[in-house]
Design an enzyme around this catalytic site. Structure first.
Site, PDB file in Angstrom:
ATOM      1  N   GLN A   8      35.426  46.631  34.592  1.00 44.92           N
ATOM      2  CA  GLN A   8      35.843  46.788  35.747  1.00 44.92           C
ATOM      3  C   GLN A   8      36.723  45.771  36.687  1.00 44.92           C
ATOM      4  OE1 GLN A   8      32.328  44.121  37.970  1.00 44.92           O
ATOM      5  NE2 GLN A   8      32.355  45.964  38.860  1.00 44.92           N
ATOM      6  N   GLY A   9      37.893  47.023  37.374  1.00 45.11           N
ATOM      7  CA  GLY A   9      38.948  46.182  38.056  1.00 45.11           C
ATOM      8  C   GLY A   9      38.583  46.168  39.167  1.00 45.11           C
ATOM      9  N   TYR A  10      38.696  45.370  39.266  1.00 47.41           N
ATOM     10  CA  TYR A  10      37.514  45.138  41.678  1.00 47.41           C
ATOM     11  C   TYR A  10      38.456  43.800  41.968  1.00 47.41           C
ATOM     12  CZ  TYR A  10      33.504  48.593  41.770  1.00 47.41           C
ATOM     13  OH  TYR A  10      32.915  49.311  41.774  1.00 47.41           O
ATOM     14  N   SER A  11      38.043  42.475  41.446  1.00 46.56           N
ATOM     15  CA  SER A  11      38.902  41.196  41.525  1.00 46.56           C
ATOM     16  C   SER A  11      39.763  41.089  41.779  1.00 46.56           C
ATOM     17  CB  SER A  11      38.110  40.648  41.415  1.00 46.56           C
ATOM     18  OG  SER A  11      36.783  40.221  41.763  1.00 46.56           O
ATOM     19  N   SER A  71      36.517  41.027  32.978  1.00 48.85           N
ATOM     20  CA  SER A  71      35.620  40.178  31.953  1.00 48.85           C
ATOM     21  C   SER A  71      36.043  41.891  30.890  1.00 48.85           C
ATOM     22  CB  SER A  71      33.952  40.739  32.304  1.00 48.85           C
ATOM     23  OG  SER A  71      33.580  39.700  33.415  1.00 48.85           O
ATOM     24  N   GLU A 106      25.342  46.834  39.658  1.00 47.81           N
ATOM     25  CA  GLU A 106      25.554  45.978  38.871  1.00 47.81           C
ATOM     26  C   GLU A 106      24.486  44.219  38.838  1.00 47.81           C
ATOM     27  OE1 GLU A 106      29.723  45.215  39.472  1.00 47.81           O
ATOM     28  OE2 GLU A 106      29.535  42.535  38.431  1.00 47.81           O
ATOM     29  N   GLU A 141      25.988  33.562  48.503  1.00 51.20           N
ATOM     30  CA  GLU A 141      26.093  33.576  50.177  1.00 51.20           C
ATOM     31  C   GLU A 141      26.575  35.318  50.567  1.00 51.20           C
ATOM     32  OE1 GLU A 141      27.774  31.765  48.070  1.00 51.20           O
ATOM     33  OE2 GLU A 141      26.830  29.795  48.225  1.00 51.20           O
TER      34      GLU A 141
HETATM   35  C1  FAD Z   1      31.752  35.352  35.190  1.00 51.92           C
HETATM   36  C2  FAD Z   1      32.617  35.596  35.661  1.00 51.92           C
HETATM   37  C3  FAD Z   1      32.729  37.428  35.507  1.00 51.92           C
HETATM   38  C4  FAD Z   1      33.687  38.047  36.517  1.00 51.92           C
HETATM   39  N1  FAD Z   1      34.037  39.749  35.814  1.00 51.92           N
HETATM   40  C5  FAD Z   1      34.812  40.640  36.444  1.00 51.92           C
HETATM   41  C6  FAD Z   1      35.498  41.354  36.027  1.00 51.92           C
HETATM   42  O1  FAD Z   1      34.286  42.387  35.114  1.00 51.92           O
HETATM   43  N2  FAD Z   1      35.367  42.324  37.292  1.00 51.92           N
HETATM   44  C7  FAD Z   1      36.511  42.003  38.517  1.00 51.92           C
HETATM   45  O2  FAD Z   1      36.285  43.200  39.435  1.00 51.92           O
HETATM   46  N3  FAD Z   1      35.397  40.863  38.794  1.00 51.92           N
HETATM   47  C8  FAD Z   1      34.969  39.622  38.003  1.00 51.92           C
HETATM   48  N4  FAD Z   1      34.487  39.078  38.476  1.00 51.92           N
HETATM   49  C9  FAD Z   1      34.743  38.177  39.783  1.00 51.92           C
HETATM   50  C10 FAD Z   1      33.373  38.095  40.808  1.00 51.92           C
HETATM   51  O3  FAD Z   1      33.212  38.765  41.448  1.00 51.92           O
HETATM   52  C11 FAD Z   1      34.060  37.792  41.556  1.00 51.92           C
HETATM   53  O4  FAD Z   1      34.717  36.204  41.352  1.00 51.92           O
HETATM   54  C12 FAD Z   1      33.392  37.244  43.386  1.00 51.92           C
HETATM   55  O5  FAD Z   1      33.492  38.468  43.710  1.00 51.92           O
HETATM   56  C13 FAD Z   1      34.009  35.673  44.189  1.00 51.92           C
HETATM   57  O6  FAD Z   1      35.185  35.785  44.041  1.00 51.92           O
HETATM   58  P1  FAD Z   1      36.123  34.419  44.045  1.00 51.92           P
HETATM   59  O7  FAD Z   1      35.906  34.153  43.382  1.00 51.92           O
HETATM   60  O8  FAD Z   1      37.405  34.383  44.524  1.00 51.92           O
HETATM   61  O9  FAD Z   1      34.889  33.687  45.318  1.00 51.92           O
HETATM   62  P2  FAD Z   1      35.891  33.366  46.616  1.00 51.92           P
HETATM   63  O10 FAD Z   1      35.246  34.504  47.645  1.00 51.92           O
HETATM   64  O11 FAD Z   1      37.140  32.280  47.011  1.00 51.92           O
HETATM   65  O12 FAD Z   1      34.247  32.310  46.957  1.00 51.92           O
HETATM   66  C14 FAD Z   1      34.670  31.025  46.894  1.00 51.92           C
HETATM   67  C15 FAD Z   1      33.235  30.112  48.329  1.00 51.92           C
HETATM   68  O13 FAD Z   1      33.545  31.061  49.348  1.00 51.92           O
HETATM   69  C16 FAD Z   1      31.930  31.493  49.717  1.00 51.92           C
HETATM   70  N5  FAD Z   1      32.522  32.627  50.738  1.00 51.92           N
HETATM   71  C17 FAD Z   1      33.312  33.271  50.518  1.00 51.92           C
HETATM   72  N6  FAD Z   1      32.809  34.219  51.156  1.00 51.92           N
HETATM   73  C18 FAD Z   1      31.990  33.983  52.683  1.00 51.92           C
HETATM   74  C19 FAD Z   1      31.019  34.163  53.335  1.00 51.92           C
HETATM   75  N7  FAD Z   1      31.625  35.531  54.033  1.00 51.92           N
HETATM   76  N8  FAD Z   1      29.970  33.672  53.884  1.00 51.92           N
HETATM   77  C20 FAD Z   1      29.950  32.866  53.400  1.00 51.92           C
HETATM   78  N9  FAD Z   1      30.434  32.139  52.364  1.00 51.92           N
HETATM   79  C21 FAD Z   1      31.304  32.755  52.014  1.00 51.92           C
HETATM   80  C22 FAD Z   1      31.967  31.957  47.988  1.00 51.92           C
HETATM   81  O14 FAD Z   1      30.654  32.756  48.223  1.00 51.92           O
HETATM   82  C23 FAD Z   1      31.812  31.401  47.120  1.00 51.92           C
HETATM   83  O15 FAD Z   1      30.935  30.091  47.582  1.00 51.92           O
HETATM   84  C24 FAD Z   1      33.557  37.421  38.094  1.00 51.92           C
HETATM   85  C25 FAD Z   1      33.584  36.641  38.076  1.00 51.92           C
HETATM   86  C26 FAD Z   1      32.385  35.501  37.003  1.00 51.92           C
HETATM   87  C27 FAD Z   1      32.236  34.408  37.542  1.00 51.92           C
END
Ligand code: FAD
Lengths: 377, 394
Positions: free
Chosen positions: B132-135, B167, B250, B378
């Site tokens: 999955q290429g989202y983040s 992942s 998901e 959140e």
């Molecule tokens: C084990 C694992 C597997 C993953 N696999 C994939 C994958 O296969 N493909 C993919 O694309 N992504 C994947 N991800 C990425 C995942 O989707 C992101 O980590 C997630 O969406 C959070 O983004 P971030 O890490 O940038 O955190 P941030 O967005 O920087 O968040 C940091 C903190 O700020 C809080 N925050 C942010 N915005 C708000 C708001 N508006 N209100 C309140 N609080 C807020 C968050 O809740 C968090 O606590 C994976 C992540 C993990 C940990």
């Protein structure tokens, strides 16, 4: 069985909602403020009968609708939303569930009167501050061709208005044991019975009842002598699940009113519902309520489909309902702010009912403990 | 109805008895026992492959998908029976797959007939593994701010940019990917949902090590990657709809993670680690915690059932999947805190065979990601506040 209401159940829900919203929360205020001697409206109870609600669980042969616990739960949830004072729990749920085990003659005598709204029953189990049926100490000793009852009961819902009581007493064994309990059907007017009405914090009915050498006939026994535990548990489980459903109604209504308030009240030039701190707490509470609704519906379905396997589901439902409703009413008062503390606003009434519902038939600790016991740890 | 279901149950039971190899009825020893399929997957043993092939032949790796693409074609009630019967014999999942949990449902809704014919059968048979290429580094919770660009070159696009936390990107065969196709549009409106082979020239991956010591995900780089236009899913610049729909599936899946079959109940494990005092665990406070967890686990399991039943019937907003995600992952974290409490010092071992190479500790650490991946707790609460409670400004 999908965890959704059937079409018929949904229709029942709509009609119960419409019917109970008519009297609404103001009926509880009336009962409280007028110090209504019965603690509920006889006319309203007659209207319950006309709607068929009194006979939901009663077999059709005795004038009832022959429906199940899910249907009873549907009505209970609406009672919860409107905080309606009524003997529905004590009589239509618990009374009918217990008397289904009576002799045919007795059923033919009593059930149609319940269905007609002419007979109120009360279950007398608790003796101390906390629900613990195995600790029943009240004694029933053989005397003549019947029994003699001695002891004290408390937290007897609708005890002071009951036309008939179902009483748990010990015919054998010692306090703490499940064996040796027997259920009796007792006329409250029997000599030696004294009843003190104990209005509760939520303005609902309860009573303390003293039994001082009360003589009853052998045919007062419901079920088996010494073997009343299973019957009592079955009846209590019906009551617990129904009460859990009422508490879903109480919690959900308090929550709905709170979310509405968040969309009206302004501070700092904004609606308070714009504050993320409150949004998150509301969203958490909504989630909690959803999970609890699933547990409660499942417990009710199990009572209808597989009553012998229902106990763990009932405990999960009652434990969840206790915690969730408690959180809902607390959050409600907090998010209403000062006005939530006033008697004028209804929110406090939900908190009071929630507290009573939590205690009645075992609080969430009692039921979590039961889950642990059933899994033998 | 009920009788049909009972007959089906009997058939399933008999079929499973004959076809589920004994090795596939044992609890997973560690993460390497899971079957992910794909071009490069090495089966752990013959039984694992046999189990996958047999289940796939019946379409039961995807019980509710339509038969025409190789799915099981089962009703929801039949699928429940199948799951229950598999749980009864502790049968392992024949196939874990992002294709099944995420891409498939999106293709079934948004894919063209050709796309369904081409991509669904290899997912069902475990032949193609997806990632999955989202983040992206700058686009986590605020996913719609993603910057990976796709330039239009007539019959294809050229993709440049970087994904992160992908992942199993290093093990996957194909990727479903969000790219910006209209840089001038508002952030939600210029995104498209595309599919491409991870072996396409210009795709590179770099594994990232997690606190669990495992390395299940990667940074993924795209350097002039050619993507065919026929591999656009849904409408151009409307990829956000597909992305969100996929996320609901998901999220439901991640929410269910704490309910994995074959986990020994904590109350039973605690009997040997803390001992008994009469009929109760000797540590009464721990007993309370376990009992409360058991209440909530059971209730949550029912909530998953009820919520999916309701969404299917249009009684609940599909955004209710956010509740399952939020509640289930927070519950699973709580469960694993208790796994560590119950296990005590034994749960701290990191390498020994006795501890299955630190399985408890590694899983405990891994669960912390549950409330982050697929959208943080959140973010789920934000979605509930906005979509379900209609709170202002959410
Ligand atoms: C084990 C694992 C597997 C993953 N696999 C994939 C994958 O296969 N493909 C993919 O694309 N992504 C994947 N991800 C990425 C995942 O989707 C992101 O980590 C997630 O969406 C959070 O983004 P971030 O890490 O940038 O955190 P941030 O967005 O920087 O968040 C940091 C903190 O700020 C809080 N925050 C942010 N915005 C708000 C708001 N508006 N209100 C309140 N609080 C807020 C968050 O809740 C968090 O606590 C994976 C992540 C993990 C940990």
């Amino acid at each position: 069985m999908p965890l959704v209401l059937t079409e018929e159940q949904t229709m029942l829900q709509e009609s119960a909602a419409g019917f109970l919203a008519e009297s609404g929360v103001k009926e509880l205020r009336r009962v409280r403020d007028e110090r209504d001697p019965d603690g509920f409206s006889r006319d309203l109870w007659k209207a319950f009968a006309e709607m068929g609600f009194t006979g939901i669980l009663a077999p059709e042969a005795f004038g009832g609708l022959g429906l199940g616990h899910v249907e009873a739960g549907v009505v209970m949830e609406e009672i919860g939303r409107n905080l309606t004072p009524s003997p529905f729990l004590s009589t239509a749920v618990i009374g009918v569930s217990a008397l289904k085990h009576a002799s045919e003659d007795r059923k033919a005598d009593l059930l149609p009167r319940i269905v007609a709204g002419d007979l109120v029953t009360a279950l007398a189990v608790d003796e101390g501050a906390k629900h613990n049926p195995a600790r029943t100490a009240m004694s029933a000793t053989r005397s003549g061709n019947g029994f003699r009852l001695d002891g004290k009961k408390s937290f007897v819902v609708d005890g002071h208005v009951a036309d008939l009581m179902i009483v748990a007493a010990r015919t054998a064994g010692s306090t703490g044991e499940q064996d040796g309990l027997t259920l009796f059907v007792v006329d409250p007017k029997t000599r030696g019975v004294s009843i003190e009405r104990t209005v509760m914090v939520d303005a609902h009915n309860a009573a303390r009842i003293d039994f001082d050498g009360v003589e009853v006939d052998a045919d007062a026994v419901l079920g088996e002598v010494d073997g009343g535990w299973k019957l009592l548990e079955g009846v209590l489980n019906a009551g617990r699940a129904a009460l859990a459903s009422e508490m879903v109604g109480v919690g959900d209504e308090a929550f709905t009113r709170t979310v509405d308030y968040l969309k009206q009240r302004q501070q700092f030039g904004r609606l308070i519902g714009e504050f993320q701190a409150l949004q998150h707490r509301s969203a958490h509470l909504w989630s909690d309520l959803e999970v609890t609704k699933a547990a409660v519906l499942k417990a009710l379905q199990m009572l209808d489909e597989a009553p012998d396997a229902a106990a763990p589901y009932v405990s999960v439902a009652k434990a969840r309902a206790g915690r969730t409703c408690t959180l809902a009413v607390q959050e409600a008062v907090q998010m209403f702010g000062g006005i939530g503390m006033t008697d004028e606003v209804d929110i406090g009434l939900f908190m009071k009912r929630g507290r009573v519902g939590q205690e009645l038939f075992g609080d969430d600790n009692f039921h979590a403990d039961r889950i642990a016991r059933m899994a033998s740890y | 109805m009920a009788e049909d279901l009972e007959a089906f149950r009997k058939d399933v039971r008999a079929w499973l008895a004959d076809n589920c190899p004994p090795e596939m009825r044992e609890p997973l020893k560690d993460v390497e026992d899971r079957c992910w399929g794909g071009r490069r997957f090495k089966f752990k043993n013959e039984a694992q492959k046999l189990w996958l092939d047999r289940m796939a032949a019946k379409g039961w790796t995807t019980p509710e998908w339509p038969k025409e693409y190789g799915g099981g074609g089962l009703s929801r009630e039949e699928a429940k029976v199948l799951r229950a019967e598999m749980a009864r014999i502790n049968a392992r999942s024949p196939l874990d797959s992002f294709g099944i949990w995420m891409l498939g449902p999106a293709l079934l809704k948004y894919g063209t007939e050709e796309q369904k014919q081409k991509f669904l059968p290899p997912i069902i048979r475990g032949e193609i593994r997806w990632c999955q290429g989202y983040s992206e580094p700058g686009a986590g919770s605020d996913l719609a701010s993603l910057q990976t660009r796709a330039e239009d070159r007539g019959d294809h696009w050229i993709v440049n940019g970087q994904k992160v936390w992908t992942s199993y990107a290093d093990k996957a065969d194909w990727i479903f990917c969000l790219v910006r196709t209209d840089p001038a549009a508002k952030k939600h409106e210029g995104i498209s949902f595309v599919l491409f082979d991870m072996e396409t020239p210009g795709v590179t991956t770099k594994p990232i090590v997690l606190i669990s010591g495992n390395s299940p995900f990667c940074e993924t780089f795209f350097d002039n990657v050619r993507v065919e236009k026929e591999n656009l899913v849904g409408t151009l610049n409307k990829g956000w709809d597909v992305a969100k729909y996929l996320l609901q599936h998901e999220r439901t899946m991640i929410g269910a993670m704490g309910q994995a079959a074959g986990v020994r109940p904590l109350g039973q494990i605690a009997k040997s680690t803390v001992g008994m005092d009469g009929e109760k665990l000797a540590d009464t406070l721990l007993r309370t915690d376990i009992a409360r967890l058991d209440v909530d686990l059971m209730a949550f399991k029912l909530a998953m059932e009820r919520t999916t039943d309701r969404i299917k019937r249009g009684l609940s907003d599909p955004a209710a999947a956010s509740m399952l995600k939020y509640y289930g992952t927070e519950l699973n974290k709580r469960q694993y805190e208790l796994v560590m409490s119950v296990g005590g010092a034994e749960a701290l071992e990191w390498e020994s065979e006795r501890s299955r190479k630190g399985d408890d500790a590694r899983t405990w650490l891994r669960t912390k990601a549950n409330s982050i991946e697929g959208g943080t707790s959140e973010v789920q609460l934000n979605i509930i506040a906005k979509r379900i409670l209609n709170l202002p400004g959410a």
